[in-house]
Design a protein around this motif. Structure first.
Motif, PDB file in Angstrom:
ATOM      1  N   ALA A   1       0.520  -1.028   0.460  1.00 26.17           N
ATOM      2  CA  ALA A   1       0.116  -0.042  -0.463  1.00 26.17           C
ATOM      3  C   ALA A   1       0.688   1.164   0.351  1.00 26.17           C
ATOM      4  O   ALA A   1       0.851   2.272  -0.833  1.00 26.17           O
ATOM      5  N   ALA A   2       2.020   1.123   1.168  1.00 24.10           N
ATOM      6  CA  ALA A   2       2.699   2.215   0.719  1.00 24.10           C
ATOM      7  C   ALA A   2       3.753   2.715  -0.398  1.00 24.10           C
ATOM      8  O   ALA A   2       3.786   3.454  -1.020  1.00 24.10           O
ATOM      9  N   ILE A   3       3.810   1.829  -1.230  1.00 20.99           N
ATOM     10  CA  ILE A   3       4.121   1.792  -2.403  1.00 20.99           C
ATOM     11  C   ILE A   3       3.307   2.411  -3.886  1.00 20.99           C
ATOM     12  O   ILE A   3       3.852   2.985  -4.259  1.00 20.99           O
ATOM     13  N   ALA A   4       2.294   1.730  -3.190  1.00 15.80           N
ATOM     14  CA  ALA A   4       1.363   2.144  -4.088  1.00 15.80           C
ATOM     15  C   ALA A   4       1.149   3.233  -4.438  1.00 15.80           C
ATOM     16  O   ALA A   4       0.249   4.095  -5.426  1.00 15.80           O
ATOM     17  N   ASP A   5       1.874   3.917  -3.337  1.00 10.47           N
ATOM     18  CA  ASP A   5       0.651   5.283  -2.578  1.00 10.47           C
ATOM     19  C   ASP A   5       1.727   5.983  -3.390  1.00 10.47           C
ATOM     20  O   ASP A   5       1.722   7.353  -4.614  1.00 10.47           O
ATOM     21  N   LEU A   6       3.874   5.726  -3.397  1.00  8.24           N
ATOM     22  CA  LEU A   6       4.010   6.302  -3.880  1.00  8.24           C
ATOM     23  C   LEU A   6       3.965   6.702  -5.860  1.00  8.24           C
ATOM     24  O   LEU A   6       4.334   7.388  -5.899  1.00  8.24           O
ATOM     25  N   VAL A   7       4.126   5.303  -5.714  1.00  8.41           N
ATOM     26  CA  VAL A   7       3.904   5.077  -7.952  1.00  8.41           C
ATOM     27  C   VAL A   7       2.893   6.132  -8.104  1.00  8.41           C
ATOM     28  O   VAL A   7       3.294   6.442  -9.132  1.00  8.41           O
ATOM     29  N   ASP A   8       1.457   6.354  -6.934  1.00  7.00           N
ATOM     30  CA  ASP A   8       1.279   7.282  -7.835  1.00  7.00           C
ATOM     31  C   ASP A   8       1.269   8.706  -7.471  1.00  7.00           C
ATOM     32  O   ASP A   8       0.653   9.344  -8.792  1.00  7.00           O
ATOM     33  N   ARG A   9       1.594   8.430  -6.608  1.00  6.29           N
ATOM     34  CA  ARG A   9       1.914  10.045  -6.098  1.00  6.29           C
ATOM     35  C   ARG A   9       2.859  11.180  -7.267  1.00  6.29           C
ATOM     36  O   ARG A   9       3.080  12.123  -7.361  1.00  6.29           O
ATOM     37  N   ILE A  10       4.053   9.589  -7.305  1.00  7.03           N
ATOM     38  CA  ILE A  10       4.530  10.478  -8.734  1.00  7.03           C
ATOM     39  C   ILE A  10       4.466  10.303 -10.266  1.00  7.03           C
ATOM     40  O   ILE A  10       5.070  10.565 -10.605  1.00  7.03           O
ATOM     41  N   GLY A  11       2.810   9.769 -10.039  1.00  5.70           N
ATOM     42  CA  GLY A  11       2.150  10.387 -11.457  1.00  5.70           C
ATOM     43  C   GLY A  11       1.978   9.158 -12.717  1.00  5.70           C
ATOM     44  O   GLY A  11       1.989   9.213 -13.860  1.00  5.70           O
ATOM     45  N   TYR A  12       2.123   8.167 -11.561  1.00  4.52           N
ATOM     46  CA  TYR A  12       1.647   6.254 -12.204  1.00  4.52           C
ATOM     47  C   TYR A  12       0.587   5.847 -11.585  1.00  4.52           C
ATOM     48  O   TYR A  12      -0.026   5.728 -10.849  1.00  4.52           O
ATOM     49  N   ASP A  13      -0.322   5.197 -12.001  1.00  6.03           N
ATOM     50  CA  ASP A  13      -1.355   3.892 -12.023  1.00  6.03           C
ATOM     51  C   ASP A  13      -0.591   2.596 -11.514  1.00  6.03           C
ATOM     52  O   ASP A  13      -0.280   2.258 -12.355  1.00  6.03           O
ATOM     53  N   PRO A  14      -0.948   2.897 -10.280  1.00 10.53           N
ATOM     54  CA  PRO A  14      -0.581   1.836  -9.353  1.00 10.53           C
ATOM     55  C   PRO A  14      -1.058   0.216  -9.592  1.00 10.53           C
ATOM     56  O   PRO A  14      -2.334   0.795  -9.498  1.00 10.53           O
ATOM     57  N   VAL A  15      -0.211  -0.677 -10.205  1.00 12.09           N
ATOM     58  CA  VAL A  15      -1.628  -2.178 -10.851  1.00 12.09           C
ATOM     59  C   VAL A  15      -0.682  -2.947  -9.690  1.00 12.09           C
ATOM     60  O   VAL A  15       0.539  -3.045 -10.026  1.00 12.09           O
ATOM     61  N   ARG A  16      -1.019  -2.666  -8.859  1.00  9.20           N
ATOM     62  CA  ARG A  16      -1.119  -4.292  -7.468  1.00  9.20           C
ATOM     63  C   ARG A  16      -1.083  -5.512  -8.417  1.00  9.20           C
ATOM     64  O   ARG A  16      -2.381  -5.975  -8.673  1.00  9.20           O
ATOM     65  N   LEU A  17       0.134  -6.263  -8.198  1.00 12.94           N
ATOM     66  CA  LEU A  17      -0.072  -7.344  -9.123  1.00 12.94           C
ATOM     67  C   LEU A  17      -0.102  -8.822  -8.564  1.00 12.94           C
ATOM     68  O   LEU A  17      -0.174 -10.135  -8.587  1.00 12.94           O
ATOM     69  N   GLY A  18      -0.241  -8.553  -6.871  1.00 17.22           N
ATOM     70  CA  GLY A  18      -0.124 -10.087  -5.634  1.00 17.22           C
ATOM     71  C   GLY A  18       0.771 -10.387  -5.392  1.00 17.22           C
ATOM     72  O   GLY A  18       1.469  -8.739  -4.945  1.00 17.22           O
ATOM     73  N   ARG A  19       1.250 -11.254  -4.631  1.00 15.96           N
ATOM     74  CA  ARG A  19       2.955 -11.048  -3.934  1.00 15.96           C
ATOM     75  C   ARG A  19       3.750 -11.260  -4.848  1.00 15.96           C
ATOM     76  O   ARG A  19       3.461 -10.923  -6.072  1.00 15.96           O
ATOM     77  N   LEU A  20       4.593 -11.448  -4.280  1.00 18.91           N
ATOM     78  CA  LEU A  20       6.402 -10.832  -4.419  1.00 18.91           C
ATOM     79  C   LEU A  20       6.330 -11.692  -5.795  1.00 18.91           C
ATOM     80  O   LEU A  20       6.779 -11.028  -6.714  1.00 18.91           O
ATOM     81  N   ARG A  21       5.894 -12.645  -6.231  1.00 13.50           N
ATOM     82  CA  ARG A  21       6.022 -13.858  -7.067  1.00 13.50           C
ATOM     83  C   ARG A  21       5.349 -13.371  -7.923  1.00 13.50           C
ATOM     84  O   ARG A  21       6.298 -13.813  -9.211  1.00 13.50           O
ATOM     85  N   ALA A  22       4.264 -12.733  -8.412  1.00 13.55           N
ATOM     86  CA  ALA A  22       3.733 -11.865  -9.575  1.00 13.55           C
ATOM     87  C   ALA A  22       4.657 -11.395  -9.904  1.00 13.55           C
ATOM     88  O   ALA A  22       4.754 -10.336 -11.196  1.00 13.55           O
ATOM     89  N   GLY A  23       5.743 -10.241  -9.798  1.00 12.82           N
ATOM     90  CA  GLY A  23       6.254  -9.210 -10.349  1.00 12.82           C
ATOM     91  C   GLY A  23       7.061  -9.846 -10.652  1.00 12.82           C
ATOM     92  O   GLY A  23       7.740  -8.551 -11.444  1.00 12.82           O
ATOM     93  N   ARG A  24       7.722 -11.053 -11.396  1.00 12.55           N
ATOM     94  CA  ARG A  24       8.264 -11.833 -12.426  1.00 12.55           C
ATOM     95  C   ARG A  24       7.963 -11.279 -13.651  1.00 12.55           C
ATOM     96  O   ARG A  24       8.272 -10.605 -14.694  1.00 12.55           O
ATOM     97  N   VAL A  25       6.164 -10.772 -13.818  1.00 12.11           N
ATOM     98  CA  VAL A  25       6.355 -10.384 -14.644  1.00 12.11           C
ATOM     99  C   VAL A  25       6.682  -8.459 -15.657  1.00 12.11           C
ATOM    100  O   VAL A  25       6.105  -8.321 -16.857  1.00 12.11           O
TER     101      VAL A  25
END
Ligand SMILES: NC(=O)c1ccc[n+]([C@@H]2O[C@H](COP(=O)([O-])OP(=O)(O)OC[C@H]3O[C@@H](n4cnc5c(N)ncnc54)[C@H](OP(=O)(O)O)[C@@H]3O)[C@@H](O)[C@H]2O)c1
Length: 215
Positions: free
Chosen positions: A162-186
């Motif tokens: 949530a904290a990093i999605a907020d950071l991403v949003d505030r710096i200018g991007y729509d945050p897309v939460r992908l689920g668990r860390l392993r999903a970050g492979r995409v």
């Protein structure tokens, strides 16, 4: 307005200063560090990242809530995991054998999972790794802009995500939460959204199949 969490950016090469500038513009207190003496980056910081505090890495991290790893992956082993313990850590790194050399620990699977195993005392979130430094600033848009782009966020700790999605949003991007860390492979090199900037619907379509199989 409540004070935003303090951000330490480790790495003052290509992408670190861009992330630092965007975060400062968004109102975050930002410190930036290399592996060396902050004096060495004092002038360039003043010129290129006005508002950022050049600090020793250990001091920058100690005073920060959020830490962005913007260092080459082959230098990751130099970091003391204890230093990062208790912090939300953004893994903005990518594994590039051509420049990192072959790192056996990163040869299979998600690089952030390997990072997280080493940083077992930190909440690791994969983000800000998949957009090139030269685009990250130019493509940033305020909330609601029709051409706003998406950026992925993946992690196992919901509060950290949530904290990093907020950071991403505030710096200018729509945050897309992908689920668990392993999903970050995409988000990794070779993944469907690496190196392309997409709107949220385009991004969600691009990652849907891979993310479902990894969630
Ligand atoms: N370039 C991009 O567009 C981009 C975009 C997204 C993500 N990334 C990823 O971000 C990472 C960094 O890429 P880059 O292109 O910015 O690299 P870079 O230009 O080579 O810069 C690396 C920076 O990290 C610092 N550093 C190295 N070890 C450190 C340590 N232990 N503690 C603190 N700082 C340290 C270096 O300074 P010293 O050597 O002086 O310590 C240097 O300032 C890579 O994994 C890359 O895949 C890059």
């Amino acid at each position: 307005m409540n004070q935003l969490p303090g951000l330490a950016v480790l790495g003052a090469g290509h992408v670190g200063p861009v992330i630092a500038r965007l975060a400062i513009k968004a109102g975050y207190p930002v410190a930036i560090a290399t592996s060396g003496d902050p004096e060495d980056i004092a002038l360039i910081t003043e010129l290129v990242i006005p508002g950022a505090q050049p600090r020793w890495a250990s001091d920058a991290v100690a005073d920060a809530d959020l830490v962005v790893l913007a260092i080459p992956l082959h230098r990751f082993g130099d970091l003391d995991p204890n230093l990062l313990s208790g912090k939300v850590v953004v893994d903005a790194m990518n594994y590039w054998p051509a420049s990192d050399g072959v790192l056996t620990a990163f040869e299979d699977g998600g690089s952030s999972q390997t990072v997280a195993r080493r940083l077992s005392g930190s909440a690791v979130v994969k983000a800000l790794n998949h957009i090139g430094y030269h685009e990250l600033e130019g493509q940033a848009r305020p909330v609601g802009a029709p051409d706003r782009r998406a950026a992925g966020v993946a992690g196992d700790d919901p509060a950290a995500v949530a904290a990093i999605a907020d950071l991403v949003d505030r710096i200018g991007y729509d945050p897309v939460r992908l689920g668990r860390l392993r999903a970050g492979r995409v988000l990794q090199p070779g993944g469907p959204v690496f190196g392309v900037t997409l709107t949220r619907p385009e991004f969600e379509r691009a990652v849907a199949e891979d993310a479902r199989s990894l969630a």
